[in-house]
Motif scaffolding. Sequence first.
Motif, mmCIF file in Angstrom:
data_model
loop_
_atom_site.group_PDB
_atom_site.id
_atom_site.type_symbol
_atom_site.label_atom_id
_atom_site.label_comp_id
_atom_site.label_asym_id
_atom_site.label_seq_id
_atom_site.Cartn_x
_atom_site.Cartn_y
_atom_site.Cartn_z
ATOM 1 N N LEU A 120 1.003 -1.147 0.142
ATOM 2 C CA LEU A 120 0.143 -0.141 0.437
ATOM 3 C C LEU A 120 1.116 1.526 0.286
ATOM 4 N N SER A 121 1.280 0.763 0.704
ATOM 5 C CA SER A 121 2.350 2.574 1.043
ATOM 6 C C SER A 121 3.223 2.295 -0.281
ATOM 7 N N GLY A 122 3.739 1.255 -0.962
ATOM 8 C CA GLY A 122 4.702 1.548 -1.973
ATOM 9 C C GLY A 122 3.260 2.040 -3.732
ATOM 10 N N ALA A 125 3.466 5.784 -2.497
ATOM 11 C CA ALA A 125 4.954 6.523 -3.068
ATOM 12 C C ALA A 125 4.563 6.266 -4.630
ATOM 13 N N LEU A 126 4.374 6.307 -5.904
ATOM 14 C CA LEU A 126 4.213 6.442 -6.773
ATOM 15 C C LEU A 126 3.195 7.250 -6.932
ATOM 16 N N GLY A 127 2.092 7.683 -6.396
ATOM 17 C CA GLY A 127 1.045 8.228 -6.855
ATOM 18 C C GLY A 127 0.090 7.585 -7.665
ATOM 19 N N ALA A 128 -0.094 6.328 -7.078
ATOM 20 C CA ALA A 128 -0.419 5.536 -8.358
ATOM 21 C C ALA A 128 -2.443 5.425 -7.592
ATOM 22 N N THR A 225 8.504 -3.616 0.155
ATOM 23 C CA THR A 225 9.178 -4.226 1.081
ATOM 24 C C THR A 225 10.515 -3.791 1.340
ATOM 25 N N ALA A 226 11.210 -4.401 0.102
ATOM 26 C CA ALA A 226 12.699 -3.270 -0.015
ATOM 27 C C ALA A 226 12.654 -1.855 0.482
ATOM 28 N N HIS A 227 11.760 -1.771 -0.146
ATOM 29 C CA HIS A 227 11.163 0.233 0.092
ATOM 30 C C HIS A 227 11.020 0.590 1.141
ATOM 31 N N GLN A 228 10.418 0.286 1.941
ATOM 32 C CA GLN A 228 9.973 -0.047 3.436
ATOM 33 C C GLN A 228 10.845 -0.189 4.005
ATOM 34 N N ILE A 229 11.156 -1.016 4.022
ATOM 35 C CA ILE A 229 12.341 -1.029 5.258
ATOM 36 C C ILE A 229 13.697 -0.068 4.994
ATOM 37 N N LEU A 230 14.495 -0.079 3.542
ATOM 38 C CA LEU A 230 15.117 1.302 3.017
ATOM 39 C C LEU A 230 14.531 2.616 3.528
ATOM 40 N N THR A 231 13.672 3.130 3.777
ATOM 41 C CA THR A 231 12.646 4.294 4.346
ATOM 42 C C THR A 231 12.287 3.893 5.973
ATOM 43 N N ARG A 244 10.485 1.508 -10.912
ATOM 44 C CA ARG A 244 10.599 3.111 -10.476
ATOM 45 C C ARG A 244 10.032 3.170 -8.606
ATOM 46 N N LEU A 245 9.984 2.636 -8.328
ATOM 47 C CA LEU A 245 9.748 2.357 -7.036
ATOM 48 C C LEU A 245 11.178 2.669 -6.325
ATOM 49 N N LEU A 246 12.335 1.877 -6.417
ATOM 50 C CA LEU A 246 13.302 2.208 -6.248
ATOM 51 C C LEU A 246 14.478 2.456 -7.013
ATOM 52 N N SER A 247 13.938 3.697 -7.343
ATOM 53 C CA SER A 247 14.227 4.596 -8.624
ATOM 54 C C SER A 247 15.522 6.226 -7.459
ATOM 55 N N ALA A 248 14.620 6.236 -6.364
ATOM 56 C CA ALA A 248 14.245 7.339 -5.226
ATOM 57 C C ALA A 248 14.185 8.499 -5.904
#
Length: 248
Positions: A120-122, A125-128, A225-231, A244-248
Amino acid sequence: MVTHHIGMIVPSSNLTMETELPRMLAARERELPEDRFVFHSARARMQHVTPEQLRAMNAQAERAATELADARPDVVATACLVAIMAQGPGYHCTAEDTITAALRAEGSDAPVVSSAGALLSGIAALGARKVAIITPYLKPLTELVVTYLEDAGVEVVDALSLEVPDNLAVARLDPADLREHRRKLDLTGADALVLSACVQMPSLESIAVVEEEAGLPVLSAATATAHQILTTLGLVPWVPNAGRLLSA
């Protein structure tokens, strides 16, 4: 160099989350060597993706969290998206709170993320607002995932179920086949494509390729999940060649 300890609660039959997540963060390490990642897993018994086994696996979360607390992780991720979503809309908040309480009782202050909440957060984050999804689940479980997403304000424009109930068989699916599977989806109106709404269905090799072919942001339960962990760790959410989600 800073070493980050990542705890994971995974199904006993999981083969993929303990492969894709370390691969993503190892690729990040090679480009940004100041951050190093090590992983510690606790397993909860589950062989077949059925409502009964999913409920039984959720009941083991506190025990698994207690075991992980001994390793003093910096963050804990509970990694079975459908086990949480099958319990009803918003259940990721309940699951995260339960695991957090178990960690605190053992003296661990690690924050908790879930693959369900991370997806959901990802998407956010993409604005989708509208997505299409591919799942390995039987259709009734996919419908529960759709309901969960839509309750959270994400419209699912189309969904494809591969109908593989054996969790080990899910791990053996060829990620290259997802390029063909996504062509069966109607992406009209979609802002993003969830290539694998399951941390057990491999997809990492195909995310960047499908993103280019489809002309849409592509994510998976694992990349989210990787995006959420890093954040959560306060790090830049960047991983090379992971969409794109992990392209910062």
